[in-house]
Design an enzyme around this catalytic site. Structure first.
Site, PDB file in Angstrom:
ATOM      1  N   ASP A  11     -53.529  19.635  21.618  1.00 42.06           N
ATOM      2  CA  ASP A  11     -52.388  19.983  20.787  1.00 42.06           C
ATOM      3  C   ASP A  11     -51.676  21.132  21.517  1.00 42.06           C
ATOM      4  OD1 ASP A  11     -50.865  20.310  18.262  1.00 42.06           O
ATOM      5  OD2 ASP A  11     -51.984  22.181  18.128  1.00 42.06           O
ATOM      6  N   ASP A  13     -48.835  23.703  20.088  1.00 37.25           N
ATOM      7  CA  ASP A  13     -48.666  24.937  19.311  1.00 37.25           C
ATOM      8  C   ASP A  13     -49.982  25.326  18.646  1.00 37.25           C
ATOM      9  OD1 ASP A  13     -45.994  24.789  19.925  1.00 37.25           O
ATOM     10  OD2 ASP A  13     -45.435  23.844  18.037  1.00 37.25           O
ATOM     11  N   GLY A  48     -48.741  21.759  12.541  1.00 37.16           N
ATOM     12  CA  GLY A  48     -48.998  20.376  12.954  1.00 37.16           C
ATOM     13  C   GLY A  48     -48.130  19.342  12.251  1.00 37.16           C
ATOM     14  N   VAL A  49     -47.359  19.802  11.262  1.00 37.72           N
ATOM     15  CA  VAL A  49     -46.530  18.900  10.446  1.00 37.72           C
ATOM     16  C   VAL A  49     -45.140  18.783  11.090  1.00 37.72           C
ATOM     17  CG1 VAL A  49     -45.461  18.751   8.152  1.00 37.72           C
ATOM     18  CG2 VAL A  49     -47.817  19.529   8.378  1.00 37.72           C
ATOM     19  N   ARG A  51     -40.987  18.437  11.756  1.00 40.25           N
ATOM     20  CA  ARG A  51     -39.887  19.320  11.328  1.00 40.25           C
ATOM     21  C   ARG A  51     -39.345  18.938   9.942  1.00 40.25           C
ATOM     22  NH1 ARG A  51     -35.336  19.187  15.559  1.00 40.25           N
ATOM     23  NH2 ARG A  51     -37.174  19.527  16.866  1.00 40.25           N
ATOM     24  N   SER A 117     -44.419  18.349  18.208  1.00 39.72           N
ATOM     25  CA  SER A 117     -43.143  19.029  18.470  1.00 39.72           C
ATOM     26  C   SER A 117     -42.206  18.230  19.357  1.00 39.72           C
ATOM     27  CB  SER A 117     -43.410  20.388  19.128  1.00 39.72           C
ATOM     28  OG  SER A 117     -42.182  20.987  19.453  1.00 39.72           O
ATOM     29  N   LYS A 118     -40.939  18.182  18.922  1.00 38.85           N
ATOM     30  CA  LYS A 118     -39.902  17.551  19.749  1.00 38.85           C
ATOM     31  C   LYS A 118     -39.436  18.509  20.839  1.00 38.85           C
ATOM     32  CE  LYS A 118     -38.252  14.291  16.337  1.00 38.85           C
ATOM     33  NZ  LYS A 118     -37.170  13.780  15.520  1.00 38.85           N
ATOM     34  N   ASN A 119     -39.917  19.750  20.798  1.00 36.90           N
ATOM     35  CA  ASN A 119     -39.559  20.753  21.804  1.00 36.90           C
ATOM     36  C   ASN A 119     -40.641  20.913  22.870  1.00 36.90           C
ATOM     37  OD1 ASN A 119     -36.976  21.859  20.703  1.00 36.90           O
ATOM     38  ND2 ASN A 119     -38.273  22.266  18.923  1.00 36.90           N
ATOM     39  N   ASP A 171     -55.710  22.851  16.342  1.00 39.62           N
ATOM     40  CA  ASP A 171     -55.809  24.079  15.533  1.00 39.62           C
ATOM     41  C   ASP A 171     -55.413  23.821  14.079  1.00 39.62           C
ATOM     42  OD1 ASP A 171     -52.993  23.766  16.114  1.00 39.62           O
ATOM     43  OD2 ASP A 171     -52.766  25.771  15.240  1.00 39.62           O
TER      44      ASP A 171
END
Ligand code: B16
Ligand code: MG
Length: 212
Positions: A11, A13, A48-49, A51, A117-119, A171
């Site tokens: 993962d 973030d 983890g959810v 946007r 994440s799309k980032n 996490d």
């Protein structure tokens, strides 16, 4: 940890780096503007959810109902503020412990990212890990976010490995549930450490060295 995993799916973030504070600041700016209460406790539920699902959680406290179009605009505004904060990140935001662990594992395992994440590409570039991983699956690849296993299944497929051959490192409880639902073993760190559904509970990512 005796099992000989061929691949490790991380993962992003909360495992490789910490963008939590930036998510918090950017959501807080939006919530304050809308007059909606928002605190660290609600922020913890966003880990983890996706946007849009995060926005729905924040809007639970709103007295006003918003159209889909308004919600998309809000998410875009939050993301613009979030990306401005991300732009301040640099390779210094990658801890030497995490980098050393990755470098050690890189010799014997295939390494991938599995992030909601799309980032992801932007974050990896900021912290000096662009092109580092053998595969990356992120929020742009999926239609269902964690706890659905889609992102990890795509990452495993891109490594040409079966779920049973990979270890997921997470996490967030939603991420641990996603790994288990996909048939992966899962090592939980940080917020998810101690969560019973995980295969292993680690103090930090550095404990993965035992696998190498
Ligand atoms: P974005 P991960 C997740 O990343 C974050 O934990 C979560 O807080 C965020 O809402 C989600 O990415 C979507 O992020 O707005 O950048 O697309 O933990 O799965 O690496
Ligand atoms: Mg995470």
């Amino acid at each position: 940890m005796k099992k000989d995993y061929k691949g490790i799916i991380f993962d992003l973030d909360g495992v490789i780096c910490y963008t939590d504070q930036y998510h918090y600041k950017a959501w807080k700016m939006l919530a304050d503007k809308l007059g909606i209460p928002f605190d660290e406790q609600i922020n913890n539920r966003l880990r983890g959810v996706s946007r849009m699902e995060s926005l729905e959680i924040i809007l639970e406290k709103s007295e006003k109902a918003y159209t889909e179009e308004e919600k998309v605009e809000m998410a875009e505004e939050k993301n613009a503020n979030y990306r401005e904060l991300l732009a301040q990140m640099s390779p210094k935001d990658l801890s030497s412990e995490v980098k050393e662990t990755l470098d050690l594992l890189h010799g014997t395992k295939l390494l991938a990212i599995g992030s909601s994440s799309k980032n992801t590409a932007f974050i990896l570039e900021r912290i000096g890990l662009a092109g580092y991983f053998d595969a990356v699956a992120d929020g742009n690849d999926i239609t269902r976010s964690k706890p659905d296993p889609e992102v990890f299944l795509i990452a495993a497929r891109r490594l040409n490995l079966k779920p049973q051959e990979c270890l997921v490192v997470e996490d967030a409880k939603a991420g641990v549930d996603a790994a288990v639902a996909g048939g992966f073993d899962c090592a939980a760190v940080g917020d998810a450490a101690g969560y019973g559904a995980a295969t292993y509970s680690l103090k930090s990512v550095c404990d993965l060295k035992e696998l190498a």
